[in-house]
Structure formats: C-alpha cells, structure tokens
Design a protein around this motif. Structure first.
Motif, short mmCIF file in Angstrom:
data_model
loop_
_atom_site.label_atom_id
_atom_site.label_comp_id
_atom_site.label_asym_id
_atom_site.label_seq_id
_atom_site.Cartn_x
_atom_site.Cartn_y
_atom_site.Cartn_z
N ASN A 158 86.28 161.79 15.77
CA ASN A 158 86.00 160.36 15.87
C ASN A 158 85.30 160.01 17.19
O ASN A 158 84.36 159.21 17.21
N SER B 59 77.67 164.42 23.80
CA SER B 59 78.57 163.80 22.81
C SER B 59 79.11 164.85 21.84
O SER B 59 80.21 164.69 21.31
N GLU C 145 81.62 161.41 16.98
CA GLU C 145 80.73 160.59 16.14
C GLU C 145 80.46 159.23 16.77
O GLU C 145 79.35 158.71 16.69
N TYR C 146 81.47 158.64 17.42
CA TYR C 146 81.28 157.35 18.08
C TYR C 146 80.26 157.48 19.21
O TYR C 146 79.37 156.63 19.36
N ARG D 18 76.77 157.80 17.75
CA ARG D 18 76.32 156.53 17.18
C ARG D 18 75.99 155.52 18.27
O ARG D 18 74.97 154.82 18.21
N ARG D 19 76.82 155.45 19.31
CA ARG D 19 76.60 154.51 20.40
C ARG D 19 75.31 154.84 21.15
O ARG D 19 74.55 153.95 21.51
#
Length: 120
Positions: free
Chosen positions: A32, A25, A35-36, A39-40
């Motif tokens: 964006n 990741s 970070e998504y 977080r996911r």
C-alpha cells in the motif's frame, strides 16, 4: 512541467527526479505504501506538467528533492517492519527472509515456520 518550454538542463533534472522518486517508491516493503508513493509522484508531476516559469520549476524541483530525501528515510524504516505479502502482490506468500529473497512458509496445522526457503 512542459519539457519543451524549459531549458534542456532543467528538463533533464525533472526527468531524473521523476525516475528517482519512482525508483525509491519501489523500495517500500508494504504494498500500500509502495503504490501510494508511485501514485502520488505521478499525480504531482502530472499536475505541474504545464509549468513554464523557470523559477517556479526550480522551486518544484527543490520540493521534489526534499520529498525524495523523506522517502529514502521512510523506506529504510519500512524495511524494519516487513509484513506478509498481500494476495494482490502475487507470486510467493510468506515472510521474506535473508538477502536472496527466500520465503519462509508456515503450514496452517503447525502454525510455525517450516524452515524451508525458496529463492526467486
């Protein structure tokens, strides 16, 4: 998935998959997306941390491996479309050029790249 309830090999696979997903990741060019993806990944592992069924754990590992392969393809594509760094990313601004991470800066009055590069 509960690490203590699962066998050692499965727990190792889970930790390895988690680290691989987080590492991959970080390869996204866009803040964006990067970070998504982080977080996911964290949310998915947090959601299934109490899983004790060995078969279900193996199914989740297989799903995670498919997600990892998809993420690898997406990060390669994202490298083709690098944008300016965002303010929240900090450090230097401008477009990254070359393998050394040099930044080409543009002056507002010129509107063109100055050709100066800086390396980190």
């Amino acid at each position: 998935m509960s690490m203590t309830a699962l066998k050692g090999d499965t727990a190792f696979q889970i930790r390895s998959l988690f680290r691989s997903l987080l590492r991959q990741s970080n390869q996204f060019a866009a803040y964006n997306f990067r970070e998504y993806a982080k977080r996911r990944t964290k949310d998915a592992f947090r959601e299934h941390k109490t899983e004790v069924d060995e078969r279900r754990a193996q199914d989740l590992i297989q799903k995670g491996l498919k997600e990892l392969q998809m993420m690898k393809r997406q990060t390669v594509v994202s490298q083709f479309f690098q944008l300016d760094r965002l303010v929240v990313e900090g450090q230097k601004t401008g477009k990254q050029k070359g393998n050394e991470g040099g930044i080409v800066r543009q002056t507002e009055e010129e509107g063109t790249a100055t050709g100066r590069t800086t390396t980190s």
